[in-house]
Scaffold this motif. Structure first.
Motif, short mmCIF file in Angstrom:
data_model
loop_
_atom_site.label_atom_id
_atom_site.label_comp_id
_atom_site.label_asym_id
_atom_site.label_seq_id
_atom_site.Cartn_x
_atom_site.Cartn_y
_atom_site.Cartn_z
N ALA A 68 0.83 -1.21 0.00
CA ALA A 68 0.00 0.00 0.00
C ALA A 68 0.87 1.27 0.00
N MET A 69 2.11 1.14 0.45
CA MET A 69 3.01 2.29 0.51
C MET A 69 3.54 2.69 -0.87
N ILE A 70 3.46 1.79 -1.86
CA ILE A 70 4.08 2.09 -3.16
C ILE A 70 3.12 2.06 -4.34
N VAL A 71 1.92 1.51 -4.16
CA VAL A 71 0.97 1.47 -5.27
C VAL A 71 0.60 2.91 -5.63
N GLY A 72 0.71 3.25 -6.91
CA GLY A 72 0.42 4.59 -7.38
C GLY A 72 1.64 5.48 -7.45
N LYS A 73 2.76 5.02 -6.91
CA LYS A 73 4.00 5.80 -6.99
C LYS A 73 4.75 5.42 -8.27
N VAL A 74 5.83 6.13 -8.53
CA VAL A 74 6.61 5.93 -9.75
C VAL A 74 7.95 5.28 -9.39
N ALA A 75 8.36 4.32 -10.21
CA ALA A 75 9.67 3.68 -10.01
C ALA A 75 10.76 4.67 -10.39
N ARG A 76 11.76 4.81 -9.52
CA ARG A 76 12.92 5.66 -9.80
C ARG A 76 14.08 4.82 -10.28
N LEU A 77 14.06 3.53 -9.92
CA LEU A 77 15.11 2.58 -10.28
C LEU A 77 14.47 1.41 -11.01
N THR A 78 15.27 0.58 -11.65
CA THR A 78 14.76 -0.66 -12.23
C THR A 78 14.52 -1.62 -11.07
N ASN A 92 6.93 9.82 -5.36
CA ASN A 92 5.59 10.29 -5.71
C ASN A 92 5.57 10.74 -7.17
N ARG A 93 4.40 10.64 -7.78
CA ARG A 93 4.25 11.10 -9.15
C ARG A 93 4.41 12.62 -9.21
N LYS A 94 5.06 13.08 -10.24
CA LYS A 94 5.23 14.52 -10.45
C LYS A 94 3.95 15.04 -11.10
N LEU A 95 3.26 15.93 -10.41
CA LEU A 95 2.03 16.53 -10.94
C LEU A 95 2.33 17.80 -11.72
N VAL A 96 3.47 18.41 -11.42
CA VAL A 96 3.88 19.63 -12.10
C VAL A 96 5.22 19.33 -12.78
N ALA A 97 5.28 19.61 -14.08
CA ALA A 97 6.51 19.37 -14.83
C ALA A 97 7.17 20.69 -15.18
N GLY A 123 7.37 18.99 -9.57
CA GLY A 123 6.89 18.91 -8.20
C GLY A 123 5.81 17.87 -8.01
N SER A 124 5.81 17.26 -6.83
CA SER A 124 4.79 16.31 -6.40
C SER A 124 3.87 17.01 -5.41
N ILE A 125 2.81 16.33 -4.99
CA ILE A 125 1.88 16.90 -4.02
C ILE A 125 2.65 17.37 -2.79
N GLY A 126 2.40 18.64 -2.40
CA GLY A 126 3.02 19.21 -1.21
C GLY A 126 4.36 19.86 -1.44
#
Length: 155
Positions: A68-78, A92-97, A123-126
Motif C-alpha cells: 500500500a506504501m508504493i501502489v500509485g507511486k513511480v519507479a525511480r530505479l529498475t 511520488n508522481r510529479k504533478l507539475v513538470a 513537483g509532487s503533491i506538497g
C-alpha cells in the motif's frame, strides 16, 4: 471406565505435544515485482506479488514492507522480480513538470485569484515549486495541490 482413562490420557498427550511443538510463526511478507518495473513506470497493484521477507533476495537496508506504501507511486530505479523494493527506488508522481503551464491559485478569506504560470521545476503533491506568472513575469513559489494547481500565499 478404562476406555475413559485411555481417552483422557490420549487427550493429555495431544495437549503436551501441541505445547512442546508450537505452530510456526507466520512469516512477514514483502512486496516484490512480478516482472521488471522500469524507471518512470507507475506501480500498480497487479504488478506486485508478496514474498516472505526471508525469501526476498536483498538483506538489510530500508525496504518497503507494505505494498500500500508504493501502489500509485513511480519507479525511480529498475525493480527486479524476487528482489525487495528499496524506499529510494520509488517516488511520488510529479504533478507539475518543469516548463508546463500550471494554474496559480491565491485564496485568502473571501478573495480568490486564479491565473496561469510556467513551472520552473518539477513537483509532487506538497512540494514547494517556483512558477513564473504569465501575466506579470514575476516568479512566485507555492505548494503543489492534489489537482496539479499551485497554491501561492494566503491561508
Amino acid at each position: 471406565m478404562c476406555s475413559r482413562r485411555i481417552q483422557a490420557a490420549s487427550a493429555a498427550i495431544a495437549l503436551l505435544a501441541a505445547a512442546s511443538n508450537p505452530a510456526p510463526a507466520q512469516e512477514a511478507l514483502a512486496p516484490s515485482p512480478k516482472a521488471v518495473i522500469y524507471p518512470g513506470d507507475v506501480i500498480r497493484e497487479d504488478m506486485l506479488t508478496d514474498l516472505p521477507q526471508g525469501g526476498v533476495h536483498d538483506a538489510g537496508g530500508a525496504f518497503v514492507e507494505d505494498r500500500a506504501m508504493i501502489v500509485g507511486k513511480v519507479a525511480r530505479l529498475t525493480l527486479l522480480p524476487g528482489h525487495a523494493i528499496p524506499y529510494a527506488g520509488v517516488s511520488n508522481r510529479k504533478l507539475v513538470a518543469n516548463g508546463a503551464e500550471v494554474k496559480l491559485v491565491y485564496a485568502e478569506g473571501g478573495l480568490l485569484i486564479v491565473t496561469t504560470g510556467a513551472a520552473l521545476q518539477d513537483g509532487s503533491i506538497g512540494d514547494v515549486v517556483r512558477v513564473r506568472n504569465s501575466d506579470s513575469g514575476v516568479t512566485v513559489s507555492g505548494a503543489v495541490q492534489p489537482d496539479g494547481s499551485v497554491k501561492v500565499g494566503g491561508g
